[in-house]
Design a protein around this motif. Sequence first.
Motif, PDB file in Angstrom:
ATOM      1  N   ILE A  81       8.142   1.125   0.534  1.00 38.74           N
ATOM      2  CA  ILE A  81       8.758   2.128   0.272  1.00 38.74           C
ATOM      3  C   ILE A  81       7.955   3.727  -0.269  1.00 38.74           C
ATOM      4  CG2 ILE A  81       9.781   3.404  -1.736  1.00 38.74           C
ATOM      5  CD1 ILE A  81      11.492   1.016  -2.375  1.00 38.74           C
ATOM      6  N   ALA A  82       6.816   3.679  -0.048  1.00 37.60           N
ATOM      7  CA  ALA A  82       5.748   4.925  -0.539  1.00 37.60           C
ATOM      8  C   ALA A  82       5.410   5.017   0.924  1.00 37.60           C
ATOM      9  CB  ALA A  82       4.599   4.431  -1.394  1.00 37.60           C
ATOM     10  N   ILE A  83       5.828   4.676   2.242  1.00 39.84           N
ATOM     11  CA  ILE A  83       5.642   4.553   3.285  1.00 39.84           C
ATOM     12  C   ILE A  83       6.711   5.567   4.075  1.00 39.84           C
ATOM     13  CG2 ILE A  83       6.412   4.160   5.869  1.00 39.84           C
ATOM     14  CD1 ILE A  83       5.349   1.345   5.370  1.00 39.84           C
ATOM     15  N   ALA A  84       7.668   5.357   3.228  1.00 38.55           N
ATOM     16  CA  ALA A  84       9.375   6.392   3.563  1.00 38.55           C
ATOM     17  C   ALA A  84       8.955   7.133   2.908  1.00 38.55           C
ATOM     18  CB  ALA A  84      10.644   5.640   2.727  1.00 38.55           C
ATOM     19  N   ASP A  85       8.399   7.341   1.360  1.00 34.42           N
ATOM     20  CA  ASP A  85       7.813   8.453   0.830  1.00 34.42           C
ATOM     21  C   ASP A  85       7.023   9.588   1.490  1.00 34.42           C
ATOM     22  OD1 ASP A  85       8.118  10.499  -1.686  1.00 34.42           O
ATOM     23  OD2 ASP A  85       6.656   9.632  -2.379  1.00 34.42           O
ATOM     24  N   LYS A  86       6.194   8.878   2.616  1.00 33.58           N
ATOM     25  CA  LYS A  86       4.714   9.923   3.348  1.00 33.58           C
ATOM     26  C   LYS A  86       5.731  10.674   4.650  1.00 33.58           C
ATOM     27  CE  LYS A  86       1.142   8.407   1.399  1.00 33.58           C
ATOM     28  NZ  LYS A  86      -0.468   9.724   1.010  1.00 33.58           N
TER      29      LYS A  86
ATOM     30  N   ASP B 262      -1.627   7.396  -2.693  1.00 32.90           N
ATOM     31  CA  ASP B 262      -2.062   9.275  -3.230  1.00 32.90           C
ATOM     32  C   ASP B 262      -2.891   8.939  -1.775  1.00 32.90           C
ATOM     33  OD1 ASP B 262      -0.580   8.980  -5.300  1.00 32.90           O
ATOM     34  OD2 ASP B 262      -1.938   9.415  -6.947  1.00 32.90           O
ATOM     35  N   GLY B 263      -3.929   8.098  -1.778  1.00 32.68           N
ATOM     36  CA  GLY B 263      -5.056   8.828  -0.421  1.00 32.68           C
ATOM     37  C   GLY B 263      -4.936   7.847   0.974  1.00 32.68           C
ATOM     38  N   ALA B 264      -3.838   7.532   0.891  1.00 38.04           N
ATOM     39  CA  ALA B 264      -3.547   6.527   1.937  1.00 38.04           C
ATOM     40  C   ALA B 264      -3.102   6.708   3.231  1.00 38.04           C
ATOM     41  CB  ALA B 264      -3.078   5.053   1.810  1.00 38.04           C
ATOM     42  N   SER B 265      -3.167   6.438   4.281  1.00 42.81           N
ATOM     43  CA  SER B 265      -1.699   6.450   5.349  1.00 42.81           C
ATOM     44  C   SER B 265      -0.330   5.706   5.455  1.00 42.81           C
ATOM     45  CB  SER B 265      -2.447   7.355   6.712  1.00 42.81           C
ATOM     46  OG  SER B 265      -2.671   5.684   7.302  1.00 42.81           O
ATOM     47  N   ALA B 266       0.618   6.602   6.040  1.00 42.75           N
ATOM     48  CA  ALA B 266       1.777   5.693   6.124  1.00 42.75           C
ATOM     49  C   ALA B 266       1.414   4.390   7.285  1.00 42.75           C
ATOM     50  CB  ALA B 266       2.563   6.249   7.177  1.00 42.75           C
ATOM     51  N   ARG B 267       0.299   4.273   7.929  1.00 43.36           N
ATOM     52  CA  ARG B 267      -0.481   3.232   8.845  1.00 43.36           C
ATOM     53  C   ARG B 267      -1.251   2.288   8.198  1.00 43.36           C
ATOM     54  NH1 ARG B 267      -4.396   3.909  13.788  1.00 43.36           N
ATOM     55  NH2 ARG B 267      -2.076   3.839  15.198  1.00 43.36           N
TER      56      ARG B 267
END
Length: 276
Positions: free
Chosen positions: A113-118, A25-30
Amino acid sequence: MAQVLQPASRDALAALTERLDAYVDGASARDLTATADELFAVARFLDGERAIQRLLADSASPEEVRADLVRRLFGGQLSQSTVDLVIELVRSRWSKTRDLVTATEVLARQAAIAIADKNGSLDEVEDQLFRFGRILGREPELNTLLADTARPVQGRVQLLDSVLGDRVYPVTATLLREAVRLPRGRHLEVVAEELSELAAARRDRSVAKVRTPVALTPDQESKLAESLGRIYGRTISLQVELDPDLLGGLVVQVGGEVIDGSVAGRLAAARRSLPS
């Protein structure tokens, strides 16, 4: 289907998934890219180092002893957030030793997969994974070559990259590369399907596998997804596959339930009802 974990491992993975979700929730895609890459690396390391795998999964060993081993193995090599997550992994109780590797890999996939969501590519990644699984189902030789652990892993990854080219999103490529690097005796087309379902689950959606003899329009797909959502009481993601043999109508599978509204299905049912 994905590996079925026994209760202790299932509970441990559920708790770790909640922890990862809080971080996401608080992380960036990087940040998530680094986390996914590091967790995949840990999964490969543990799979290759069976003695260490047993030590870290041994619930009879004190938790702090296992945590200290993680710090000595990975401290300074991985980000602190990843080290903390791996420590929680080894502090958890696992039904089987190999479940530690399975859980590490699952968390890595979820982070990817959370990267793709972001970045807004989740729907496309889900569809690309699904379609690649169908390609492998139609190309058994390619599937065999990608899964042949007697061949150098880099050669298998290069083969995969040559097939994918630049036609897929980076997250799709990462997930499939890692599946090739760490096959663990699994069929890659099955892994691709699991990954597609995991992508759908990222937004608490279910996957409806739809076979149709003709391509559906975007409006038809939208109406079908809405209708299935009302039936199942949750948001439904469609995976549509063309199947001319159906003649007409649709076959829809959600989980283990199949709704056969195809012309071919009705004809088969009619034939079965005829007296012999």
